[in-house]
Write an enzyme that holds these catalytic residues in place. Structure first.
Site, PDB file in Angstrom:
ATOM      1  N   GLU A  45       0.863  -1.188   0.000  1.00  0.00           N
ATOM      2  CA  GLU A  45       0.000   0.000   0.000  1.00  0.00           C
ATOM      3  C   GLU A  45       0.893   1.230   0.000  1.00  0.00           C
ATOM      4  OE1 GLU A  45      -2.845   0.356   3.276  1.00  0.00           O
ATOM      5  OE2 GLU A  45      -2.886   2.531   2.989  1.00  0.00           O
ATOM      6  N   ARG A  49       0.795  10.270   0.514  1.00  0.00           N
ATOM      7  CA  ARG A  49       1.164  11.280   1.513  1.00  0.00           C
ATOM      8  C   ARG A  49       2.404  12.045   1.110  1.00  0.00           C
ATOM      9  NH1 ARG A  49       0.187   7.503   6.822  1.00  0.00           N
ATOM     10  NH2 ARG A  49      -1.750   6.661   6.012  1.00  0.00           N
ATOM     11  N   LYS A 133     -11.322  -1.575   6.043  1.00  0.00           N
ATOM     12  CA  LYS A 133     -10.139  -1.329   6.872  1.00  0.00           C
ATOM     13  C   LYS A 133     -10.660  -0.814   8.213  1.00  0.00           C
ATOM     14  CE  LYS A 133      -6.568   2.289   6.924  1.00  0.00           C
ATOM     15  NZ  LYS A 133      -5.391   2.817   6.201  1.00  0.00           N
TER      16      LYS A 133
HETATM   17  C1  3PG Z   1      -2.167   4.004   8.120  1.00  0.00           C
HETATM   18  O1  3PG Z   1      -1.797   4.941   7.508  1.00  0.00           O
HETATM   19  O2  3PG Z   1      -2.953   3.176   7.654  1.00  0.00           O
HETATM   20  C2  3PG Z   1      -1.690   3.947   9.502  1.00  0.00           C
HETATM   21  O3  3PG Z   1      -1.269   5.213   9.864  1.00  0.00           O
HETATM   22  C3  3PG Z   1      -0.583   2.999   9.741  1.00  0.00           C
HETATM   23  O4  3PG Z   1      -0.528   2.951  11.100  1.00  0.00           O
HETATM   24  P1  3PG Z   1       0.771   2.506  11.915  1.00  0.00           P
HETATM   25  O5  3PG Z   1       1.825   3.526  11.580  1.00  0.00           O
HETATM   26  O6  3PG Z   1       0.348   2.552  13.353  1.00  0.00           O
HETATM   27  O7  3PG Z   1       1.154   1.136  11.446  1.00  0.00           O
END
Ligand code: 3PG
Length: 213
Positions: A45, A49, A133
């Site tokens: 994924e 960003r 999700k």
């Molecule tokens: C995402 O963007 O889906 C989450 O911010 C990932 O979360 P994590 O950094 O706690 O794994």
């Protein structure tokens, strides 16, 4: 279940962990993907960003065909169209809006929308989204929340993301309504900045063999 939901089942069933990737430099995309794919993690994924995210997705779609590259942090119809043009095979959103629902209907790209409450999950299901999700998973209640949702909503399947780590992933994977988990721990900012593909590869190898516990 429609064909896009079946495509999501196929993609999210390819492994226990989907890494959430933030790629600043397009030049990092291929070595990063190689470190992941060569160590057993095929579904990636790439979040929207960074300014180069779309270019990174396009680059990976071309250069690493064994990877199944999706786009994350897709929050608008315009972004959904852009990631489809870039070659993403699926899209992930932190939430679900009426505009995104309408746009998702008009595209062939499967969308994994984020939900955090029973009502959001029910609204998603009413609109044909049964693969969801759970975001942010830990803050939403984590394993306990997913167990609680399974009672009234057993047909829904989740990819919990947000606060999932190598230490708690197996507890999530043991739940009947969890398909896989998402997380940034495989390729966190510090390892991306130092281009430590070897350590990312080690984390991928460890993640690829996680099993329900
Ligand atoms: C995402 O963007 O889906 C989450 O911010 C990932 O979360 P994590 O950094 O706690 O794994």
């Amino acid at each position: 279940m429609d064909s896009k939901e079946m495509m999501l089942d196929g993609i999210l069933g390819l492994g226990p962990v989907m890494p959430v990737l933030v790629i600043e430099n397009v030049a990092d995309a291929v070595p990063l993907a190689r470190a992941l794919v060569d160590n057993g993690i095929r579904v990636l994924e790439v979040t929207l960003r960074t300014p180069n995210a779309l270019a990174a997705i396009a680059c990976l779609a071309e250069a690493v065909p064994e990877a199944v590259v999706g786009a994350g942090t897709v929050v608008s119809p315009e972004q959904l169209a852009a990631v489809e043009r870039a070659g993403a095979r699926f899209a992930v959103s932190p939430g679900l809006t009426p505009r995104l629902i309408a746009a998702a209907r008009d595209t062939a790209l499967p969308l994994l929308p984020g939900v955090m409450t029973a009502s959001e999950a029910m609204t998603a299901a009413e609109n044909g989204f049964t693969r969801l999700k759970l975001f942010p998973a830990q803050q939403a209640g984590g394993v306990g929340m997913l167990k609680a949702l399974y009672g009234p909503l057993p047909e829904l399947r989740f990819c919990p993301t947000g606060g999932v780590t190598v230490d708690n992933a197996c507890e999530f994977l043991a739940l009947p309504n969890v398909m896989c988990v998402g997380g940034s721990w495989l390729a966190p900012d510090a390892l991306m900045r130092s281009r430590d593909w070897a350590e990312i590869g080690r984390r991928a190898r460890a993640a690829s063999v996680l099993r329900p516990r």
